[in-house]
Design a protein around this motif. Structure first.
Motif, short mmCIF file in Angstrom:
data_model
loop_
_atom_site.label_atom_id
_atom_site.label_comp_id
_atom_site.label_asym_id
_atom_site.label_seq_id
_atom_site.Cartn_x
_atom_site.Cartn_y
_atom_site.Cartn_z
N VAL A 60 92.59 56.10 -10.94
CA VAL A 60 93.33 56.02 -9.68
C VAL A 60 93.40 54.58 -9.20
O VAL A 60 94.46 54.09 -8.77
CB VAL A 60 92.66 56.93 -8.62
N LEU A 61 92.29 53.87 -9.27
CA LEU A 61 92.29 52.45 -8.87
C LEU A 61 93.25 51.63 -9.74
O LEU A 61 93.98 50.77 -9.23
CB LEU A 61 90.88 51.88 -8.97
N GLY A 62 93.25 51.89 -11.04
CA GLY A 62 94.13 51.14 -11.93
C GLY A 62 95.60 51.39 -11.65
O GLY A 62 96.41 50.45 -11.66
N VAL A 63 95.96 52.64 -11.37
CA VAL A 63 97.36 52.96 -11.08
C VAL A 63 97.81 52.29 -9.79
O VAL A 63 98.90 51.70 -9.71
CB VAL A 63 97.55 54.49 -11.00
N ILE A 64 96.98 52.35 -8.75
CA ILE A 64 97.35 51.73 -7.48
C ILE A 64 97.42 50.22 -7.60
O ILE A 64 98.32 49.57 -7.06
CB ILE A 64 96.36 52.15 -6.37
N ALA A 65 96.48 49.62 -8.34
CA ALA A 65 96.49 48.17 -8.51
C ALA A 65 97.67 47.70 -9.34
O ALA A 65 98.18 46.59 -9.12
CB ALA A 65 95.18 47.72 -9.15
N ALA A 66 98.14 48.52 -10.28
CA ALA A 66 99.23 48.11 -11.16
C ALA A 66 100.61 48.40 -10.58
O ALA A 66 101.62 47.96 -11.15
CB ALA A 66 99.10 48.81 -12.51
N THR A 67 100.70 49.12 -9.48
CA THR A 67 101.98 49.48 -8.88
C THR A 67 102.13 48.75 -7.55
O THR A 67 101.37 48.99 -6.61
CB THR A 67 102.07 51.00 -8.65
N ALA A 68 103.11 47.86 -7.48
CA ALA A 68 103.28 47.02 -6.28
C ALA A 68 103.67 47.85 -5.06
O ALA A 68 103.23 47.58 -3.94
CB ALA A 68 104.32 45.94 -6.55
N THR A 69 104.51 48.87 -5.26
CA THR A 69 104.95 49.67 -4.11
C THR A 69 103.80 50.46 -3.49
O THR A 69 103.75 50.65 -2.27
CB THR A 69 106.06 50.63 -4.54
N LEU A 70 102.87 50.92 -4.31
CA LEU A 70 101.72 51.66 -3.78
C LEU A 70 100.74 50.74 -3.07
O LEU A 70 100.12 51.15 -2.08
CB LEU A 70 101.01 52.41 -4.91
N ARG A 71 100.61 49.53 -3.55
CA ARG A 71 99.67 48.58 -2.91
C ARG A 71 100.13 48.18 -1.52
O ARG A 71 99.30 47.74 -0.71
CB ARG A 71 99.53 47.32 -3.76
N GLN A 72 101.39 48.32 -1.22
CA GLN A 72 101.89 47.91 0.08
C GLN A 72 101.75 48.99 1.15
O GLN A 72 101.93 48.70 2.32
CB GLN A 72 103.38 47.51 -0.05
N ARG A 73 101.44 50.21 0.77
CA ARG A 73 101.40 51.32 1.72
C ARG A 73 99.97 51.60 2.16
O ARG A 73 99.06 51.69 1.31
CB ARG A 73 102.02 52.57 1.10
N PRO A 74 99.72 51.73 3.46
CA PRO A 74 98.36 51.97 3.96
C PRO A 74 97.73 53.24 3.41
O PRO A 74 96.52 53.28 3.18
CB PRO A 74 98.55 52.04 5.48
N THR A 75 98.54 54.28 3.21
CA THR A 75 97.99 55.54 2.71
C THR A 75 97.29 55.36 1.38
O THR A 75 96.17 55.85 1.17
CB THR A 75 99.11 56.59 2.57
N TYR A 76 97.90 54.62 0.49
CA TYR A 76 97.32 54.43 -0.84
C TYR A 76 96.20 53.40 -0.81
O TYR A 76 95.35 53.40 -1.70
CB TYR A 76 98.41 54.05 -1.84
N LEU A 77 96.18 52.53 0.17
CA LEU A 77 95.02 51.65 0.34
C LEU A 77 93.79 52.47 0.71
O LEU A 77 92.68 52.20 0.21
CB LEU A 77 95.31 50.61 1.42
N PHE A 78 93.95 53.47 1.56
CA PHE A 78 92.83 54.33 1.92
C PHE A 78 92.39 55.17 0.72
O PHE A 78 91.18 55.37 0.50
CB PHE A 78 93.22 55.23 3.09
N ILE A 79 93.35 55.66 -0.06
CA ILE A 79 93.00 56.41 -1.26
C ILE A 79 92.27 55.52 -2.26
O ILE A 79 91.31 55.95 -2.92
CB ILE A 79 94.27 57.02 -1.88
N ALA A 80 92.69 54.26 -2.37
CA ALA A 80 91.99 53.32 -3.25
C ALA A 80 90.57 53.07 -2.76
O ALA A 80 89.64 52.91 -3.57
CB ALA A 80 92.76 52.01 -3.33
N SER A 81 90.37 53.04 -1.45
CA SER A 81 89.03 52.87 -0.90
C SER A 81 88.14 54.06 -1.24
O SER A 81 86.96 53.90 -1.58
CB SER A 81 89.10 52.67 0.61
N ILE A 82 88.69 55.27 -1.17
CA ILE A 82 87.94 56.46 -1.57
C ILE A 82 87.54 56.36 -3.05
O ILE A 82 86.40 56.63 -3.42
CB ILE A 82 88.76 57.74 -1.33
N ALA A 83 88.50 55.97 -3.89
CA ALA A 83 88.23 55.87 -5.32
C ALA A 83 87.18 54.81 -5.61
O ALA A 83 86.29 55.01 -6.46
CB ALA A 83 89.53 55.56 -6.07
#
Length: 382
Positions: A60-83
């Motif tokens: 999950v961390l790798g997918v969020i880090a590799a996708t620029a559109t997901l890194r810009q959204r707060p929702t996926y930043l919180f999901i990355a923090s959980i991961a």
């Protein structure tokens, strides 16, 4: 500070009701209460859940880090923090738990409190990130028109920074000095060596408050969704499309009910035994039960990516795109490695061809220039 191997007469008198007085506490053996069958069961859970939790959260961390559109959204930043918190939990908890209960390794106060601080930091950050995710969904429902203005990427990063700094400070307070002043006499915990009852009560209460806030946020979301669906149904009438499919509030109730059931079921048993340790003297059977209940927290970290990350359609699409790119890179590398030895490579062929074509072009240009000169010579002579 070391745990004393024996107690004086006055200490024995004061602690006659303690269930671990009759046990040997040399090298913290009074906390190593698991029998062989329980060691095998808990070891199997940790060996299976630990690597699985690490791999899926790292994915999950790798997918969020590799996708620029997901890194810009707060929702996926919180999901990355959980991961990220669950990655730490899989590492710290599995290693320290197996090292202490299965391999019976007794560290000094500093080493033990450092390991315990890592486990506490991971689990506290995981629950705190779950709360931020619940608040994000609450704002998305209740402040839909101004959601992007209220929760910007900068504010999301600031909230995550505050969360992680607070959890690090809270988790390592015992290592900083808030520890048990004596070996086994009160106010020492019977679940964790060197841990003060007051600190254990504060941390348990803090975690329970976080869980209560998560429950309240999801309850408000369900209430808002129910009101919205009820108003839409009244407008459309009994024959409207709202009755042709499952109502949105029912779907949300099932999803959030599953989330809250897993969250409470994994955390409430361990937190209940921690609170009981503050007020009463636990028996060895209760200590063994706590060892099993603490593994449920690791199971919760293993389930979190399935509940919060992989249920998101955008993240699944980003994962498939990332896998396709990796497959294409693997195919290109494989085709390059499988070239027939002895034959020149494509680059060499292109170089030879280009040089040959350039030489031919130069010869043609020279011939045309000589013809022009020959044609113009009679005119010059005239």
């Amino acid at each position: 500070m070391e745990v004393p191997t024996s107690l004086g007469p006055s200490d024995a008198k004061d602690n006659a009701s303690s269930p671990i007085l009759n046990m040997s506490c040399e090298n913290l053996e009074c906390y190593m209460v698991l029998i062989e069958a329980e060691k095998k069961a808990i070891g199997s859970i940790c060996f299976l859940a630990g690597p699985f939790t690490l791999l899926e959260n790292a994915l999950v961390l790798g997918v969020i880090a590799a996708t620029a559109t997901l890194r810009q959204r707060p929702t996926y930043l919180f999901i990355a923090s959980i991961a990220l918190a669950d990655v730490f939990a899989s590492c710290f908890f599995t290693i320290s738990f197996l090292d202490f209960h299965l391999f019976r390794r007794s560290d000094g106060p500093t080493a033990y409190l450092f390991k315990l601080g890592g486990v506490t930091m991971a689990f506290t950050s995981s629950v705190g990130s779950l709360l931020l995710t619940a608040l994000d969904r609450y704002l998305c429902i209740y402040q839909a028109s101004s959601y992007k203005v209220l929760l910007t990427r900068r504010r999301a990063l600031l909230s995550l920074l505050i969360l992680w700094c607070a959890t690090i400070v809270i988790s390592f307070l015992p290592l900083m000095g808030w520890r048990c002043p004596t070996g086994l006499s009160p106010p020492c915990s019977l679940l964790f060596p060197y841990i003060n009852h007051a600190y254990l009560a504060c941390w348990t209460s803090f975690t329970l408050v976080l869980l209560a806030l998560i429950l309240c946020a999801y309850a408000l979301i369900l209430w808002k969704a129910h009101r919205h669906e009820s108003s839409m149904t009244s407008l459309q009438g009994a024959a409207g499309t709202g009755h042709a499919r499952m109502r949105m509030d029912i779907r949300l109730a099932r999803t959030f009910g599953l989330i809250l059931l897993i969250l409470v079921g994994c955390w409430l048993p361990a937190l209940s035994l921690m609170l009981a340790d503050v007020f009463v003297n636990l028996e060895p059977t209760q200590q063994r039960a706590f060892a099993f209940c603490s593994t449920l927290c690791l199971v919760n970290s293993a389930v979190n990516p399935l509940l919060y990350a992989l249920r998101c359609r955008e993240l699944r699409v980003a994962l498939m795109q990332l896998l396709q790119r990796l497959c294409e890179i693997g195919r290109c590398k494989k085709s390059t490695d499988n070239l027939i030895p002895g034959l020149p490579s494509t680059d060499n062929n292109s170089t030879v061809i280009s040089e040959y074509e350039m030489s031919g072009t130069r010869t043609t240009q020279l011939k045309s220039i000589s013809k022009m000169v020959n044609n113009q010579q009679p005119n010059i002579i005239k």
